[in-house]
Motif scaffolding. Structure first.
Motif, PDB file in Angstrom:
ATOM      1  N   ARG A 258     -66.520  17.020 -23.685  1.00  0.00           N
ATOM      2  CA  ARG A 258     -65.594  17.393 -22.621  1.00  0.00           C
ATOM      3  C   ARG A 258     -64.147  17.118 -23.006  1.00  0.00           C
ATOM      4  N   VAL A 259     -63.943  16.149 -23.908  1.00  0.00           N
ATOM      5  CA  VAL A 259     -62.584  15.900 -24.388  1.00  0.00           C
ATOM      6  C   VAL A 259     -62.186  16.933 -25.436  1.00  0.00           C
ATOM      7  N   VAL A 260     -63.071  17.146 -26.417  1.00  0.00           N
ATOM      8  CA  VAL A 260     -62.759  18.077 -27.503  1.00  0.00           C
ATOM      9  C   VAL A 260     -62.909  19.525 -27.045  1.00  0.00           C
ATOM     10  N   LEU A 261     -63.967  19.819 -26.297  1.00  0.00           N
ATOM     11  CA  LEU A 261     -64.251  21.185 -25.865  1.00  0.00           C
ATOM     12  C   LEU A 261     -64.465  21.245 -24.356  1.00  0.00           C
ATOM     13  N   PRO A 262     -63.407  21.073 -23.581  1.00  0.00           N
ATOM     14  CA  PRO A 262     -63.589  21.211 -22.132  1.00  0.00           C
ATOM     15  C   PRO A 262     -63.910  22.657 -21.778  1.00  0.00           C
ATOM     16  N   PRO A 263     -64.696  22.880 -20.739  1.00  0.00           N
ATOM     17  CA  PRO A 263     -64.991  24.260 -20.338  1.00  0.00           C
ATOM     18  C   PRO A 263     -63.705  25.022 -20.026  1.00  0.00           C
ATOM     19  N   LEU A 264     -63.688  26.294 -20.349  1.00  0.00           N
ATOM     20  CA  LEU A 264     -62.512  27.099 -20.032  1.00  0.00           C
ATOM     21  C   LEU A 264     -62.336  27.201 -18.526  1.00  0.00           C
ATOM     22  N   PRO A 265     -61.091  27.238 -18.064  1.00  0.00           N
ATOM     23  CA  PRO A 265     -60.881  27.453 -16.618  1.00  0.00           C
ATOM     24  C   PRO A 265     -61.374  28.826 -16.208  1.00  0.00           C
ATOM     25  N   GLN A 266     -61.787  28.955 -14.972  1.00  0.00           N
ATOM     26  CA  GLN A 266     -62.307  30.236 -14.492  1.00  0.00           C
ATOM     27  C   GLN A 266     -61.227  31.308 -14.427  1.00  0.00           C
ATOM     28  N   ARG A 267     -59.985  30.905 -14.246  1.00  0.00           N
ATOM     29  CA  ARG A 267     -58.892  31.861 -14.199  1.00  0.00           C
ATOM     30  C   ARG A 267     -57.885  31.544 -15.288  1.00  0.00           C
ATOM     31  N   LEU A 268     -57.487  32.579 -16.016  1.00  0.00           N
ATOM     32  CA  LEU A 268     -56.434  32.500 -17.021  1.00  0.00           C
ATOM     33  C   LEU A 268     -55.403  33.559 -16.669  1.00  0.00           C
ATOM     34  N   GLY A 269     -54.514  33.212 -15.742  1.00  0.00           N
ATOM     35  CA  GLY A 269     -53.601  34.212 -15.232  1.00  0.00           C
ATOM     36  C   GLY A 269     -54.382  35.287 -14.510  1.00  0.00           C
ATOM     37  N   PRO A 270     -54.178  36.565 -14.864  1.00  0.00           N
ATOM     38  CA  PRO A 270     -54.937  37.642 -14.204  1.00  0.00           C
ATOM     39  C   PRO A 270     -56.355  37.786 -14.745  1.00  0.00           C
ATOM     40  N   LEU A 271     -56.704  37.046 -15.775  1.00  0.00           N
ATOM     41  CA  LEU A 271     -58.017  37.158 -16.396  1.00  0.00           C
ATOM     42  C   LEU A 271     -58.991  36.147 -15.796  1.00  0.00           C
TER      43      LEU A 271
ATOM     44  N   ALA B 178     -62.540  33.936 -17.007  1.00  0.00           N
ATOM     45  CA  ALA B 178     -63.161  33.492 -18.265  1.00  0.00           C
ATOM     46  C   ALA B 178     -64.319  32.560 -17.983  1.00  0.00           C
ATOM     47  N   ALA B 179     -65.213  32.464 -18.964  1.00  0.00           N
ATOM     48  CA  ALA B 179     -66.341  31.532 -18.914  1.00  0.00           C
ATOM     49  C   ALA B 179     -66.724  31.198 -20.343  1.00  0.00           C
ATOM     50  N   SER B 180     -67.271  30.003 -20.542  1.00  0.00           N
ATOM     51  CA  SER B 180     -67.622  29.533 -21.887  1.00  0.00           C
ATOM     52  C   SER B 180     -69.050  29.021 -21.900  1.00  0.00           C
ATOM     53  N   LEU B 181     -69.699  29.228 -23.034  1.00  0.00           N
ATOM     54  CA  LEU B 181     -71.070  28.762 -23.243  1.00  0.00           C
ATOM     55  C   LEU B 181     -71.135  28.047 -24.574  1.00  0.00           C
ATOM     56  N   TYR B 182     -71.596  26.794 -24.558  1.00  0.00           N
ATOM     57  CA  TYR B 182     -71.792  26.031 -25.792  1.00  0.00           C
ATOM     58  C   TYR B 182     -73.242  25.573 -25.826  1.00  0.00           C
ATOM     59  N   LEU B 183     -73.965  26.007 -26.857  1.00  0.00           N
ATOM     60  CA  LEU B 183     -75.352  25.608 -27.048  1.00  0.00           C
ATOM     61  C   LEU B 183     -75.452  24.828 -28.341  1.00  0.00           C
ATOM     62  N   ALA B 184     -75.833  23.553 -28.247  1.00  0.00           N
ATOM     63  CA  ALA B 184     -75.956  22.708 -29.429  1.00  0.00           C
ATOM     64  C   ALA B 184     -77.340  22.844 -30.031  1.00  0.00           C
TER      65      ALA B 184
ATOM     66  N   CYS C  12     -68.197  37.171 -15.382  1.00  0.00           N
ATOM     67  CA  CYS C  12     -68.384  36.343 -16.585  1.00  0.00           C
ATOM     68  C   CYS C  12     -69.596  35.430 -16.457  1.00  0.00           C
ATOM     69  N   ASP C  13     -69.695  34.729 -15.354  1.00  0.00           N
ATOM     70  CA  ASP C  13     -70.780  33.773 -15.193  1.00  0.00           C
ATOM     71  C   ASP C  13     -72.135  34.476 -15.151  1.00  0.00           C
ATOM     72  N   ALA C  14     -72.213  35.607 -14.477  1.00  0.00           N
ATOM     73  CA  ALA C  14     -73.477  36.345 -14.418  1.00  0.00           C
ATOM     74  C   ALA C  14     -73.868  36.849 -15.803  1.00  0.00           C
ATOM     75  N   PHE C  15     -72.892  37.315 -16.579  1.00  0.00           N
ATOM     76  CA  PHE C  15     -73.189  37.783 -17.930  1.00  0.00           C
ATOM     77  C   PHE C  15     -73.702  36.640 -18.791  1.00  0.00           C
ATOM     78  N   LEU C  16     -73.016  35.490 -18.747  1.00  0.00           N
ATOM     79  CA  LEU C  16     -73.416  34.374 -19.598  1.00  0.00           C
ATOM     80  C   LEU C  16     -74.782  33.829 -19.201  1.00  0.00           C
ATOM     81  N   ALA C  17     -75.079  33.810 -17.910  1.00  0.00           N
ATOM     82  CA  ALA C  17     -76.394  33.328 -17.472  1.00  0.00           C
ATOM     83  C   ALA C  17     -77.501  34.220 -18.042  1.00  0.00           C
ATOM     84  N   ARG C  18     -77.303  35.527 -17.986  1.00  0.00           N
ATOM     85  CA  ARG C  18     -78.301  36.448 -18.541  1.00  0.00           C
ATOM     86  C   ARG C  18     -78.351  36.338 -20.059  1.00  0.00           C
TER      87      ARG C  18
END
Length: 369
Positions: free
Chosen positions: A130-143, A145-151, A335-341
């Protein structure tokens, strides 16, 4: 949506009612042994009670069941040989139960100690991620975003894959990369590059100047004392993109990294770099020129940035995960629906276990109203 850190709470054990099973076994064996003919001895079967208890109980439960088994064997000996109190056979069985019970208690203590250490390691790795790779914020200006990290390793939860996003005055800059190698060295290199990106991406430098600075930062780290011999052996593949708020064309510099994919109305479009640069960290050897390339990113599109842990994920037959083929026809615009699938589909392909860490970043440009 950041994944890859599941099951960090202490796993629960079955209900305490399970302890009734070995106790009932002790009672049943004791009754049958006492009532059986003198030449039949069922006492050795008592060892099954403490033997199965570690599957659902801790040291105290195992010790209790072992003590009950010893008491039961003693009662059996007294009732079967009241004149001699206990025969040599019963004394040997009691000693065997004591030895087995003590061994099982010690085993449970060691098991719980290691389980506690593993929980601590997972907690630390979660905090580090969470320090090195915090999840991306859901909003980046008008965009959006979502992030997925699988170890790949559940105990580690973090490796050399990296990603970050920075807002500028006119848009958003993102980086996705993969450090060659594994372990703490890869984590250190990833954190160094992320720190350099987060500091430099805010500056009004062009995208090619930013990437050149990131390359120098990696090279400087390799030149530090104690890093002798790593030059040319350690590098980081990366793709750096700049998404303007008011322009529907994305600017990109690719440094030996898998190409982005734009998903438009269910059709995946792979954005191959015409002039790719070498991975970061090889600048002193290759003297690269960083070419900024552009591609369209329209309202309603999804931009996918990922690491090779996804495209090189294999199924049981050794077949790589065909990213563009698998997502063809997907119409998720969230984004979240795509990443979940996507997460379910990827894990189904590999049978639930990855051989390498994997990162997927999804950026959505919402449809204009």
């Amino acid at each position: 949506m950041a994944q890859g850190l599941d099951g960090l709470s202490r796993p629960g054990r079955p209900g305490r009612a399970w302890v009734l099973v070995p106790i009932a076994w002790i009672i049943a064996v004791s009754v049958v042994d006492v009532l059986a003919p003198p030449h039949i001895h069922l006492g050795p079967l008592l060892v099954a009670a403490p033997a199965v208890t570690p599957s659902f109980g801790g040291p105290r439960t195992v010790g209790l069941v072992a003590a009950l088994a010893v008491c039961a064997q003693t009662v059996i000996g007294v009732l079967r040989d009241p004149d001699e109190l206990l025969s040599a056979n019963h004394e040997a069985q009691i000693m065997a139960l004591l030895l087995v019970g003590t061994s099982l208690v010690v085993f449970c203590v060691i098991r719980e100690r290691r389980a506690k250490e593993l929980r601590q390691v997972r907690y630390v790795s979660e905090a580090a991620q969470r320090v090195v790779l915090p999840p991306l914020p859901q909003r980046l200006g008008p965009l959006r975003a979502a992030s997925l990290y699988l170890a790949a390793e559940a105990e580690a939860q973090i490796g050399g894959d990296l990603y970050a996003a920075v807002r500028t005055a006119s848009g958003t800059r993102l980086i996705v990369g993969d450090v060659r190698g594994k372990g703490m060295t890869a984590v250190n290199d990833a954190s160094l590059l992320l720190g350099a990106f987060r500091v430099a991406a805010h500056r009004p430098a062009s995208l090619d100047e930013l990437v050149a600075y990131l390359d120098r930062s990696v090279c400087w780290d390799l030149a530090e004392p104690g890093e002798t011999g790593r030059s040319g052996e350690t590098f980081i593949t990366a793709v750096v993109v700049e998404i303007p708020d008011r322009d529907h064309r994305v600017r990109m510099v690719s440094c030996g990294h898998p190409p982005p994919v734009v998903l438009r109305d269910g059709r995946p479009l792979t954005v191959d770099a015409r002039h790719p640069a070498p991975p970061l960290g090889l600048g002193e050897l290759a003297a690269p020129r960083y070419h900024v390339e552009t591609f369209p990113f329209e309202p309603g599109d999804l931009l996918l940035l990922y690491t090779d842990g996804i495209t090189e994920a294999r199924d049981s037959a050794g077949t790589f995960y065909p990213l563009t083929e698998r997502i063809r026809g997907w119409t998720e615009h969230d984004c979240d629906a795509f990443l979940a699938r996507f997460r379910r589909d990827l894990l189904d392909h590999v049978g639930g276990h990855l051989d390498d860490d994997a990162v997927m970043i999804v950026v959505e440009r919402p449809p204009e109203l």
